[in-house]
Design a protein around this motif. Structure first.
Motif, PDB file in Angstrom:
ATOM      1  N   THR A  47      -2.552   8.992  -4.120  1.00 47.53           N
ATOM      2  CA  THR A  47      -2.072   8.685  -2.773  1.00 47.53           C
ATOM      3  C   THR A  47      -2.200   9.902  -1.867  1.00 47.53           C
ATOM      4  OG1 THR A  47      -0.493   7.068  -3.638  1.00 47.53           O
ATOM      5  CG2 THR A  47      -0.098   7.892  -1.422  1.00 47.53           C
TER       6      THR A  47
ATOM      7  N   ILE B 257       7.875   2.896   6.893  1.00 48.03           N
ATOM      8  CA  ILE B 257       7.051   3.761   6.054  1.00 48.03           C
ATOM      9  C   ILE B 257       7.257   5.230   6.391  1.00 48.03           C
ATOM     10  CG2 ILE B 257       4.654   4.426   5.581  1.00 48.03           C
ATOM     11  CD1 ILE B 257       3.929   1.449   5.814  1.00 48.03           C
TER      12      ILE B 257
ATOM     13  N   ARG C 175      -4.487   9.961   1.524  1.00 48.49           N
ATOM     14  CA  ARG C 175      -3.929  10.202   2.846  1.00 48.49           C
ATOM     15  C   ARG C 175      -4.569  11.437   3.487  1.00 48.49           C
ATOM     16  NH1 ARG C 175      -2.216   6.788   5.779  1.00 48.49           N
ATOM     17  NH2 ARG C 175      -0.511   7.986   6.695  1.00 48.49           N
TER      18      ARG C 175
ATOM     19  N   SER D 273       9.568   8.155   4.014  1.00 45.30           N
ATOM     20  CA  SER D 273       9.031   9.412   3.487  1.00 45.30           C
ATOM     21  C   SER D 273       9.768  10.615   4.056  1.00 45.30           C
ATOM     22  CB  SER D 273       7.542   9.524   3.821  1.00 45.30           C
ATOM     23  OG  SER D 273       6.784   8.579   3.116  1.00 45.30           O
TER      24      SER D 273
ATOM     25  N   GLY E 277       3.834   8.119   1.649  1.00 43.15           N
ATOM     26  CA  GLY E 277       2.553   8.542   2.211  1.00 43.15           C
ATOM     27  C   GLY E 277       2.570   8.983   3.657  1.00 43.15           C
TER      28      GLY E 277
ATOM     29  N   ASP F 165       0.826  -1.207   0.000  1.00 44.09           N
ATOM     30  CA  ASP F 165       0.000   0.000   0.000  1.00 44.09           C
ATOM     31  C   ASP F 165       0.862   1.259   0.000  1.00 44.09           C
ATOM     32  OD1 ASP F 165      -2.346  -1.453   0.010  1.00 44.09           O
ATOM     33  OD2 ASP F 165      -2.449  -1.522   2.204  1.00 44.09           O
ATOM     34  N   ARG F 166       1.970   1.212   0.745  1.00 49.41           N
ATOM     35  CA  ARG F 166       2.871   2.357   0.849  1.00 49.41           C
ATOM     36  C   ARG F 166       4.313   1.859   0.831  1.00 49.41           C
ATOM     37  NH1 ARG F 166       0.849   4.950   6.304  1.00 49.41           N
ATOM     38  NH2 ARG F 166       2.657   6.299   5.967  1.00 49.41           N
TER      39      ARG F 166
END
Length: 425
Positions: A247, A148, A251, A152, A198, A140-141
């Motif tokens: 995305t 995760i 979010r 980012s 994300g 998903d991310r």
């Protein structure tokens, strides 16, 4: 300006290699940053073993050494005093290990071309890995080899570095266009990785970093060009929000949904859980504002709040991780630990920020990179305990000391800029 200490080729090469590996392997190699850090530590120990003749450190350098030592001593002492998890001391020890590396990079020059090439390569390599995780592994991310949130966050920091690198590229004569092309590719890859990662915590840091950028680079002559770039950026972001299955839009909508649920007394969501954790922490800190809490006693206090129906049970699931670095430090290492954390952020921020308007462009670029690193971490720390994870604290400490060392080397080549710095120290 005092002469820099001598150093041999082995130390120089190890320092250069360690710096390159630290940045270049950040995303594409499992624990890649650790290999770079280990090489830098090895180089620093060899250098110290040789007992090089060292001139007196500048005032800011001495202050930084004190802050690094205190960030190990104070939280470690408070953790032991309160009987809290001793494994946290492992993360505090990174500040202690950063001390010899800091002394090394103050004395042994690393070519700026090495630093910039490593940064551009590192964030460029993040994009293929992120693409693979999203489109082949159907995650998903994207999280790279970090996690995760940190994936980012750190791609954002690297991307910001590369934006500043475009200014530095203009100083590179016939090689300027090659550097610009490399940085533009790196910026595109970094933005892609940040988006598919994300993490909303990255978004929080954008506005303060943009303010720092304007403080460093905005002039009457370039205001029109920067305004045009800003408009293009707004159009691109709006387009990304408008894309099908965006995305960013997903979010954002999830954040709004979480806040709405929390307002309806439903805290079992990413944002809602954080709000409850912070509420519980602030309530309990009123009872122990100076010394903080023992972990078991703190958990029991949360249970009492839940039993009294003054706190949602979701807060108990994160009783040892408050998803806020400031509250985490205050609760589990007391006010002394919080002050040590603030010093770890505050001193580098002051050191870099006061050079944001330097007339020398390279100094200004490095000052911006250092300032944006600290500002980003100040924001990241609002919603996560970023310094509790190895990649989080190692990147912060080593990025700060490497940029600090690079800045000091530039001052050694431009003594007139150092004079003003020392006068204000």
């Amino acid at each position: 300006m005092p002469c820099l200490p001598t150093h041999n080729n082995t130390v120089s090469r190890l320092t250069e290699l360690g710096t390159f590996v630290f940045f270049a392997a950040m995303f594409a190699v499992l624990s890649g940053y650790s290999y770079g850090g280990a090489l830098l530590l090895l180089a620093s120990l060899i250098w110290l073993y040789q007992r090089p003749a060292r001139e007196a450190l500048h005032a800011d350098d001495r202050r930084m050494l004190v802050v690094l030592a205190l960030y190990f001593i104070v939280p470690t002492g408070m953790t032991l005093w309160l009987g809290n998890n001793p494994t946290d001391i492992d993360q505090y020890s990174r500040a202690l290990l950063a001390i010899p590396i800091f002394l090394l990079v103050l004395a042994v020059p690393v070519r700026l071309s090495t630093i910039w090439a490593a940064i551009a390569l590192g964030v460029t390599l993040s994009a293929p890995l992120a693409w693979w995780q999203i489109h082949i592994q159907h995650m998903d991310r994207a999280s790279g080899f970090l996690n995760i949130i940190h994936f980012s966050n750190l791609t954002l920091v690297f991307t910001v570095y590369c934006v500043a690198g475009l200014y530095w590229a203009g100083t590179q004569g016939q090689h300027a266009n090659r550097w610009r092309a490399s940085f533009l590719l790196a910026i595109a890859c970094g933005l892609y990785s940040m988006i598919v990662g994300g993490s909303r915590g990255s978004w929080v840091a954008l506005a303060p970093v943009i303010v720092v950028f304007l403080l460093a680079f905005l002039t009457r002559r370039n205001i029109g060009r920067l305004a045009a770039i800003a408009i293009v950026g707004i159009i691109i972001v709006a387009s990304l929000f408008a894309l099908p299955d965006s995305t960013l839009q997903e979010r954002y909508d999830q954040a709004v949904h979480d806040v709405t649920l929390y307002q309806e007394d439903q805290a079992d969501s990413s944002i809602g859980a954080r709000f409850e954790m912070w509420r519980g922490a602030l309530h309990n800190l009123q009872q122990q504002p100076i010394l903080g809490w023992n972990q078991q006693d703190y958990t029991q206090a949360l249970k009492n709040q839940v039993a009294q129906d003054t706190l949602d049970p979701v807060a108990l699931a994160f009783s040892d991780n408050l998803h806020n670095n400031y509250l985490q430090a205050w609760v589990f290492t007391g006010l002394p630990g919080l002050l040590a954390l603030l010093a770890l952020y505050g001193l580098p921020l002051w050191h870099f920020a006061k050079q944001l308007r330097a007339s020398n462009l390279t100094i200004r670029v490095l000052a911006f990179c250092g300032t944006s690193t600290v500002v980003s971490y100040l924001c990241f720390s609002l919603s996560q305990v970023i310094l509790r994870r190895n990649n989080g604290i190692m990147f912060y400490l080593l990025a700060v000391v490497i940029l600090w060392g690079a800045l000091r080397q530039q001052h050694s080549r431009n003594p007139e800029h150092l004079h003003g710095l020392v006068q204000g120290a």
